[in-house]
Design an enzyme around this catalytic site. Sequence first.
Site, PDB file in Angstrom:
ATOM      1  N   TYR A  62       0.790  -1.231   0.000  1.00  0.00           N
ATOM      2  CA  TYR A  62       0.000   0.000   0.000  1.00  0.00           C
ATOM      3  C   TYR A  62       0.822   1.282   0.000  1.00  0.00           C
ATOM      4  O   TYR A  62       0.260   2.371  -0.120  1.00  0.00           O
ATOM      5  CB  TYR A  62      -0.954   0.004   1.206  1.00  0.00           C
ATOM      6  CG  TYR A  62      -1.898  -1.172   1.197  1.00  0.00           C
ATOM      7  CD1 TYR A  62      -2.930  -1.254   0.267  1.00  0.00           C
ATOM      8  CD2 TYR A  62      -1.745  -2.221   2.090  1.00  0.00           C
ATOM      9  CE1 TYR A  62      -3.785  -2.336   0.240  1.00  0.00           C
ATOM     10  CE2 TYR A  62      -2.594  -3.311   2.077  1.00  0.00           C
ATOM     11  CZ  TYR A  62      -3.614  -3.361   1.143  1.00  0.00           C
ATOM     12  OH  TYR A  62      -4.452  -4.436   1.114  1.00  0.00           O
TER      13      TYR A  62
ATOM     14  N   HIS B  94      -9.074   1.370  -5.532  1.00  0.00           N
ATOM     15  CA  HIS B  94      -8.214   0.491  -4.740  1.00  0.00           C
ATOM     16  C   HIS B  94      -6.779   0.953  -4.904  1.00  0.00           C
ATOM     17  O   HIS B  94      -6.325   1.196  -6.036  1.00  0.00           O
ATOM     18  CB  HIS B  94      -8.327  -0.964  -5.207  1.00  0.00           C
ATOM     19  CG  HIS B  94      -9.722  -1.496  -5.102  1.00  0.00           C
ATOM     20  ND1 HIS B  94     -10.247  -1.934  -3.920  1.00  0.00           N
ATOM     21  CD2 HIS B  94     -10.695  -1.626  -6.038  1.00  0.00           C
ATOM     22  CE1 HIS B  94     -11.501  -2.328  -4.126  1.00  0.00           C
ATOM     23  NE2 HIS B  94     -11.799  -2.137  -5.394  1.00  0.00           N
TER      24      HIS B  94
END
Length: 157
Positions: free
Chosen positions: A27, A105
């Site tokens: 991430y 996302h």
Amino acid sequence: MRDGKRSVLVINGPNLNLLGVREPHIYGSETLEDVINAGKAQAEAAGAHIDFFQSNWEGAVVDRIQAARTDGTDSIILNPGGWTHYSIAIRDALLGVAVPFIELHVANIHAREEWRHHSVFHDKATCVIMGCGVKGYEFAINMVLNHEKKFPAKESV
């Protein structure tokens, strides 16, 4: 529209409060606060209004989406996190408010475990942005602010 400005709502689901901490190899190192600060600056530069909301509680997200029906929100950017794969409640809330939304996302869900490949939102989203890291938020905000045909402004409430 709020105060004559296009209004965008960015919703982040479970564990996104841990951006920059949780699995930075997937991430990245930017935090949710970094995302919020960049998004606010981007919206301000475009003369738009932006709200950010994050919750680890599904019902809180449903309530916030339902509030968007009457609070002047023109479009929603949703990073559903783990709810991507099963939250019919959030899907139904989005369909119930009829506010166009982007599914976002940070990671590419198709490059991860097979069970992550399915989204209950993608077939109703105006567009899907994934795998661009937190830069995806910038892309999503740009999309809703600059593509009036896909993301029309509501009349002032």
